[in-house]
Design a protein around this motif. Structure first.
Motif, PDB file in Angstrom:
ATOM      1  N   ASP A  55      65.090  83.211  82.919  1.00  0.00           N
ATOM      2  CA  ASP A  55      64.085  83.004  83.966  1.00  0.00           C
ATOM      3  C   ASP A  55      64.284  81.673  84.682  1.00  0.00           C
ATOM      4  N   THR A  56      64.487  80.603  83.896  1.00  0.00           N
ATOM      5  CA  THR A  56      64.680  79.284  84.511  1.00  0.00           C
ATOM      6  C   THR A  56      65.997  79.243  85.272  1.00  0.00           C
ATOM      7  N   LYS A  57      67.045  79.807  84.688  1.00  0.00           N
ATOM      8  CA  LYS A  57      68.331  79.837  85.392  1.00  0.00           C
ATOM      9  C   LYS A  57      68.193  80.596  86.713  1.00  0.00           C
ATOM     10  N   ASP A  58      67.449  81.688  86.695  1.00  0.00           N
ATOM     11  CA  ASP A  58      67.284  82.481  87.901  1.00  0.00           C
ATOM     12  C   ASP A  58      66.527  81.709  88.974  1.00  0.00           C
ATOM     13  N   ARG A  59      65.468  80.992  88.572  1.00  0.00           N
ATOM     14  CA  ARG A  59      64.703  80.180  89.527  1.00  0.00           C
ATOM     15  C   ARG A  59      65.574  79.096  90.143  1.00  0.00           C
ATOM     16  N   LEU A  60      66.377  78.444  89.314  1.00  0.00           N
ATOM     17  CA  LEU A  60      67.244  77.383  89.817  1.00  0.00           C
ATOM     18  C   LEU A  60      68.364  77.949  90.682  1.00  0.00           C
ATOM     19  N   ALA A  61      68.868  79.120  90.310  1.00  0.00           N
ATOM     20  CA  ALA A  61      69.944  79.743  91.083  1.00  0.00           C
ATOM     21  C   ALA A  61      69.522  79.999  92.520  1.00  0.00           C
ATOM     22  N   ASP A  62      68.235  80.242  92.727  1.00  0.00           N
ATOM     23  CA  ASP A  62      67.731  80.466  94.087  1.00  0.00           C
ATOM     24  C   ASP A  62      67.920  79.244  94.976  1.00  0.00           C
ATOM     25  N   HIS A  63      68.179  78.084  94.369  1.00  0.00           N
ATOM     26  CA  HIS A  63      68.345  76.835  95.121  1.00  0.00           C
ATOM     27  C   HIS A  63      69.759  76.286  94.961  1.00  0.00           C
ATOM     28  N   ALA A  64      70.692  77.161  94.626  1.00  0.00           N
ATOM     29  CA  ALA A  64      72.051  76.708  94.311  1.00  0.00           C
ATOM     30  C   ALA A  64      73.110  77.197  95.286  1.00  0.00           C
ATOM     31  N   HIS A  65      72.678  77.817  96.402  1.00  0.00           N
ATOM     32  CA  HIS A  65      73.603  78.227  97.449  1.00  0.00           C
ATOM     33  C   HIS A  65      74.747  79.071  96.863  1.00  0.00           C
ATOM     34  N   PHE A  66      75.994  78.663  97.104  1.00  0.00           N
ATOM     35  CA  PHE A  66      77.151  79.442  96.648  1.00  0.00           C
ATOM     36  C   PHE A  66      77.383  79.329  95.140  1.00  0.00           C
TER      37      PHE A  66
END
Length: 196
Positions: A55-66
């Protein structure tokens, strides 16, 4: 494995195998090496967040561009942070530092101003980043350094108060289809260390 061999064999992983997880003991050893990283005048102006839940990885991935897929598919993510400002660093660290080190900071660094101090503090975190990447290479853990992230959004998502995010590192096991593997994309480095 010798250190030079580890550095010869490491590369920036572009695709991770989401079914593979790094075991807790190896992650604990790697994080302990990060805790032991050196810093100028033993300033240790950093904070580290270790993330392995989806869940946390997914939330952060939304702000990680490529870099989004790297974060989602990696086993773990380490987020490296620095104090949000010089005042917070001074309040948190100066009392614990050797008097000579604290005196050096007060007389030699603080008078340079906020921008210079924060640049110096951030460079200490990058020393820790080097330790993390080298440790991962020695332990044959694949890694990806990521500055291509929205550090402000990461800071907010993690609810940080005293720190701000500088850089993140994905850790895991390479996907067999990763096109950046050395047998497919040979390492490219300058031939020697040139004097300046």
């Amino acid at each position: 494995m010798k250190f030079v061999e580890a550095m010869q064999s490491r590369y920036t992983t572009k695709m991770y195998d989401s079914s593979q997880k790094i075991d807790d003991a190896r992650i604990a050893e790697l994080m302990e090496s990060l805790r032991l990283a050196p810093s100028s005048i033993n300033s240790q102006p950093w904070g580290f967040a270790l993330i392995d839940d989806a869940d946390t990885k997914d939330r952060l991935a939304d702000h990680a561009h490529f870099n989004a897929d790297k974060i989602r598919n990696a086993s773990h993510l380490v987020v490296l942070c620095v104090y949000k400002d010089a005042k917070t660093f001074e309040e948190e660290r100066l009392a614990d530092m050797h008097p000579y080190a604290a005196d050096y900071y007060r007389k030699g660094l603080a008078p340079l101003g906020e921008e210079a101090v924060m640049g110096w503090l951030s460079r200490q975190v990058y020393i820790a980043l080097g330790v993390l990447l080298s440790g991962a290479a020695m332990m044959q853990i694949d890694s990806t350094t990521m500055e291509g992230i929205d550090t402000k959004a990461f800071t907010e998502e993690l609810g940080l108060q005293k720190y701000r995010v500088l850089v993140a590192v994905a850790l895991g096991v390479r996907n067999s289809e990763d096109s950046n593997q050395l047998h497919l994309t040979p390492k490219s480095r300058r031939e020697d260390v040139r004097p300046v």
